[in-house]
Every structure is written in structure tokens, then in C-alpha cells.
Design an enzyme around this catalytic site. Structure first.
Site, PDB file in Angstrom:
ATOM      1  N   GLN A  15       0.844  -1.195   0.000  1.00 59.97           N
ATOM      2  CA  GLN A  15       0.000   0.000   0.000  1.00 59.97           C
ATOM      3  C   GLN A  15       0.880   1.246   0.000  1.00 59.97           C
ATOM      4  O   GLN A  15       1.627   1.493   0.953  1.00 59.97           O
ATOM      5  CB  GLN A  15      -0.927   0.060   1.218  1.00 59.97           C
ATOM      6  CG  GLN A  15      -1.912   1.245   1.057  1.00 59.97           C
ATOM      7  CD  GLN A  15      -2.747   1.559   2.273  1.00 59.97           C
ATOM      8  OE1 GLN A  15      -2.205   1.773   3.355  1.00 59.97           O
ATOM      9  NE2 GLN A  15      -4.054   1.601   2.096  1.00 59.97           N
ATOM     10  N   TYR A  27      -5.489  11.045   3.978  1.00 58.85           N
ATOM     11  CA  TYR A  27      -4.105  11.253   3.540  1.00 58.85           C
ATOM     12  C   TYR A  27      -4.089  11.991   2.186  1.00 58.85           C
ATOM     13  O   TYR A  27      -5.144  12.416   1.700  1.00 58.85           O
ATOM     14  CB  TYR A  27      -3.348   9.918   3.519  1.00 58.85           C
ATOM     15  CG  TYR A  27      -3.313   9.305   4.912  1.00 58.85           C
ATOM     16  CD1 TYR A  27      -2.615   9.947   5.940  1.00 58.85           C
ATOM     17  CD2 TYR A  27      -4.019   8.158   5.226  1.00 58.85           C
ATOM     18  CE1 TYR A  27      -2.622   9.428   7.235  1.00 58.85           C
ATOM     19  CE2 TYR A  27      -4.029   7.635   6.513  1.00 58.85           C
ATOM     20  CZ  TYR A  27      -3.325   8.275   7.515  1.00 58.85           C
ATOM     21  OH  TYR A  27      -3.332   7.778   8.796  1.00 58.85           O
ATOM     22  N   ARG A  43      -7.623   2.604  -2.753  1.00 55.32           N
ATOM     23  CA  ARG A  43      -8.485   2.531  -1.556  1.00 55.32           C
ATOM     24  C   ARG A  43      -9.167   3.878  -1.324  1.00 55.32           C
ATOM     25  O   ARG A  43      -8.515   4.923  -1.407  1.00 55.32           O
ATOM     26  CB  ARG A  43      -7.640   2.174  -0.335  1.00 55.32           C
ATOM     27  CG  ARG A  43      -8.491   1.864   0.886  1.00 55.32           C
ATOM     28  CD  ARG A  43      -7.673   1.277   2.022  1.00 55.32           C
ATOM     29  NE  ARG A  43      -8.441   0.251   2.697  1.00 55.32           N
ATOM     30  CZ  ARG A  43      -8.538   0.120   4.011  1.00 55.32           C
ATOM     31  NH1 ARG A  43      -7.889   0.931   4.816  1.00 55.32           N
ATOM     32  NH2 ARG A  43      -9.264  -0.836   4.543  1.00 55.32           N
TER      33      ARG A  43
END
Ligand SMILES: Cc1cc2nc3c(=O)[nH]c(=O)nc-3n(C[C@H](O)[C@H](O)[C@H](O)COP(=O)(O)O)c2cc1C
Length: 359
Positions: free
Chosen positions: A98, A179, A226
């Protein structure tokens, strides 16, 4: 009814079942953000997952959001990950890295040169940040300019290349949880008036640009993104599902055009939004229901695959505490409870010492 324990073809990757280990930051990396032998053991213990997604890995030094997180921006980091991918493959598993750029929720104390974190706009996030010397107030970040945006795309692409070279089977782009990629999507963090903000179309461009850059580097079939529509760390926005759909349905359509293989949805915008994205997204949908580590969470996750609401389901805290989670899910439990005190940092305790069921 679909069997969650049946194999699944993820754009050519042969998953042995439809149970995915969700990404979890554990803050146990070695010097210089390298992966360690202990990390290899932790991931290999969980190789019965159809696919493991690693903890967030910074694609650049400035992208680091927490102490002791690993990276993929140096060759030493790339070499260190080989022990992890080898150990997972030796147990018959598959593993994706990730890539997580923290953006504005990073802190200067995480950077050797005290660099100021970057963001879409110079807007401070709410709350505190975990640093090597304790919790600190969020800082006002530096807004990325055009050159900075282009350089960030290059960083993501280079990190994805290193991931593939280190033996990873795929790469997940972290567009969730507040983020950097999510900051561009979120109107409370993205106040830009240029083509990277100002309206839905502008706010989607960064996420789509990262996906395009990474897909061009390693092939779209190895890439997923994601998303957590309703939940962004340190973001003030708690939009209603209709408002979220106005951003996330067009985003799914735009990402579909990039050819990437999967969307990984954290079900933070409610089940209706999951259904809307299931319709808007033409390929693999992986859902994290975010219901915690109890029996109900286990059942609700499996039920989503059984009823066709998602192709794959991911579990985080259940996998953290149960290395043999697919076996336990099949047996209907029992499940070890996760110990929050050992989530972030430390050694083997609460990391590689959770027991498995006697077979
Ligand atoms: C210790 C811990 C670390 C996490 N770190 C990450 C991360 O690095 N990247 C990410 O996308 N989500 C991260 N998450 C969120 C999980 O992937 C997941 O979405 C969340 O825990 C809800 O799923 P669950 O109910 O199955 O635990 C983390 C969660 C936990 C518990």
C-alpha cells in the site's frame, strides 16, 4: 450465493479465497524505513489470506506520516522488502504494497531536514499527530505547486516500480482516511482555485493522475485504489451520502477509464454508497466494512461477498489478532481480541505472538 472461500481471479492474480488482509500501519520498520525479518514473519503468518495488503508505505520521504513506518523510495528499502514477499510467497500467499502519502497530516519532526509537509492547500488538519517525541499539534502544510504535483506522481510511479522489483504482486494506492490523495478529494482540505480544485472535476484530478502514473509504470492490472468516502482522518467533513456520491460516483467512473483492476472501499459512507459504487465500478470491488473484530463483523463481511455486494472482503483488526483468520472464519470463530496497546511500535508482543487454532 457466492462462496467467500472459493478462489478468485483478480485481473490474472489467482487468489486462493476472497478474504483480504486490510492495510495496517504497525510502526515496526528498521533503520532508514526498511522492512525487517520480524515484519516478514508477521506477514508470512497471515499468508492464508487470498491477498495481503501491507501497512502504508511512504513513496517519498516527505510522504511519511508516522514514526518507524517503512518506505519504497530508496534501493535499500526495495531490497529489504524481498524477505517479506519471499516469505509470503513461500507460504503460497500473495501480497500488495500500500503506497501511502500522508500529505498534511505528516510533521516536520518526522523528516531529517525538518521539511514542512505538503498538501493541496495550506490548510491545517484538525487534531494531533503522533511523532517520535509524542503527540504534537498539526502544522500548516505547504500547498503543492504544478511542479510539486508532477514530482509526486513520479514518486508514486517510482515507488510502484520498486514494489514490483521487490516481488510484490500488486500495489494499492491509499486514497482513503484523510491522507494526501483523499485531501485532494475533500473540499475542506482542497481549497484550490486552479484546475486541481474548484469543483468536483478538479478535485478528482489528483487521484486519477496518481492512478494513471502508476498504471503506466507497472500496468493497470496490478493497481488498486483505496477510498473512504465518509471518513477522513483530521478532516472536518462529514458529508451526507448524497453529497459524497456526487464526488465518489464520478471518481469511480474516471478511475475505471484508467483501467486499474480494483477499488478497495472502506464502508464509511454507508451501505447505500457501497451499492452505488458497486454499480458505477465495472471491475473488482473489495470492501472493508469497518465493523471491528467481533463475531458480528466477521459475519457481516462474509455476507457481503455471499450476496454479491462485493467481490472480496477485507478485515483489519480481525487479521491483526488472528493470523489464521480464514480458518477461523470457516469455523465460525472463536476470534482472538486485538490488543490496542501494541498496535503501533514495539516488537513481537501483539505482533507475531497471536495464537492460531489447533488444526
Ligand atoms: C492498527 C491499525 C493500523 C491501520 N493502518 C492503516 C493503513 O496503514 N492504511 C489504511 O488504509 N488503513 C489502515 N487502517 C484501517 C484499516 O485498514 C481498516 O479500514 C479499519 O481498521 C476498519 O476495519 P476493521 O473493522 O476490519 O478493523 C489501520 C487500522 C488499524 C487497526
Amino acid at each position: 450465493m457466492t462462496d467467500p472461500f472459493a478462489p478468485y481471479d483478480l485481473a490474472g492474480l489467482p487468489l486462493s479465497n476472497r478474504i483480504v488482509m486490510a492495510p495496517m500501519t504497525r510502526c515496526r520498520a528498521g533503520d532508514g524505513g526498511t522492512a525487517t525479518a520480524l515484519m516478514a514473519e508477521y506477514y508470512a503468518q497471515r499468508a492464508d489470506a487470498g491477498l495481503i495488503i501491507t501497512e502504508g508505505v511512504q513513496p517519498s520521504a516527505i510522504g511519511q506520516g508516522y514514526p518507524w513506518t517503512p518506505g519504497l523510495h530508496s534501493d535499500a528499502q526495495r531490497e529489504s522488502w524481498r524477505q517479506v514477499t519471499d516469505a509470503v510467497h513461500a507460504r503460497g500467499g500473495l501480497i500488495a504494497a500500500q503506497l501511502m502519502h500522508a500529505g498534511r497530516v505528516s510533521h516536520p519532526s518526522l523528516h531529517a531536514d525538518g521539511a514542512v509537509p505538503v498538501a493541496p492547500s495550506a490548510v491545517r488538519a484538525e487534531g494531533k499527530v503522533f511523532t517520535p517525541t509524542g503527540m504534537k499539534d498539526m502544522i500548516e502544510p505547504r500547498a503543492l505547486d504544478e511542479a510539486g504535483i508532477a514530482a509526486t506522481f513520479d514518486d508514486f510511479a517510482a515507488a510502484a516500480r520498486r514494489a514490483v522489483d521487490a516481488g510484490f504482486d500488486a500495489v494499492e494506492l491509499h486514497g482513503a482516511n484523510g491522507y494526501l490523495i483523499h485531501q485532494f478529494l475533500d473540499p475542506t482540505a482542497n481549497r484550490r482555485t486552479d484546475g486541481w480544485g474548484s469543483g468536483v472535476e478538479g478535485r478528482l484530478r489528483f487521484a486519477v493522475g496518481v492512478a494513471e502514473a502508476v498504471a503506466a509504470e507497472i500496468g493497470p492490472e496490478r493497481v488498486s485504489m483505496r477510498l473512504s468516502p465518509g471518513g477522513g482522518r483530521s478532516s472536518g467533513s462529514r458529508e451526507d451520502p448524497d453529497a459524497l456520491a456526487e464526488t465518489y460516483v464520478p471518481l469511480a467512473e474516471e478511475l475505471a477509464r484508467t483501467g486499474i483492476a480494483a477499488l478497495h472501499l472502506v464502508e464509511s459512507g454507508g451501505p447505500e454508497l457501497t451499492r452505488a459504487l458497486r454499480e458505477a465500478w465495472p471491475r473488482t470491488l473489495l470492501v472493508n466494512r469497518a465493523l471491528g473484530a467481533g463475531d458480528d463483523a466477521a459475519r457481516a463481511g462474509l455476507a457481503l461477498v455471499e450476496t454479491g455486494g462485493a467481490d472480496l472482503v477485507s478485515f483489519a483488526s480481525l487479521f491483526l489478532a488472528n493470523p489464521d483468520l480464514p480458518d477461523r472464519l470457516r469455523a465460525g470463530g472463536p476470534f482472538n481480541a486485538p490488543d490496542r496497546a501494541t498496535f503501533y511500535g514495539g516488537g513481537e508482543a501483539g505482533y507475531t505472538d497471536y495464537p492460531v487454532l489447533a488444526r
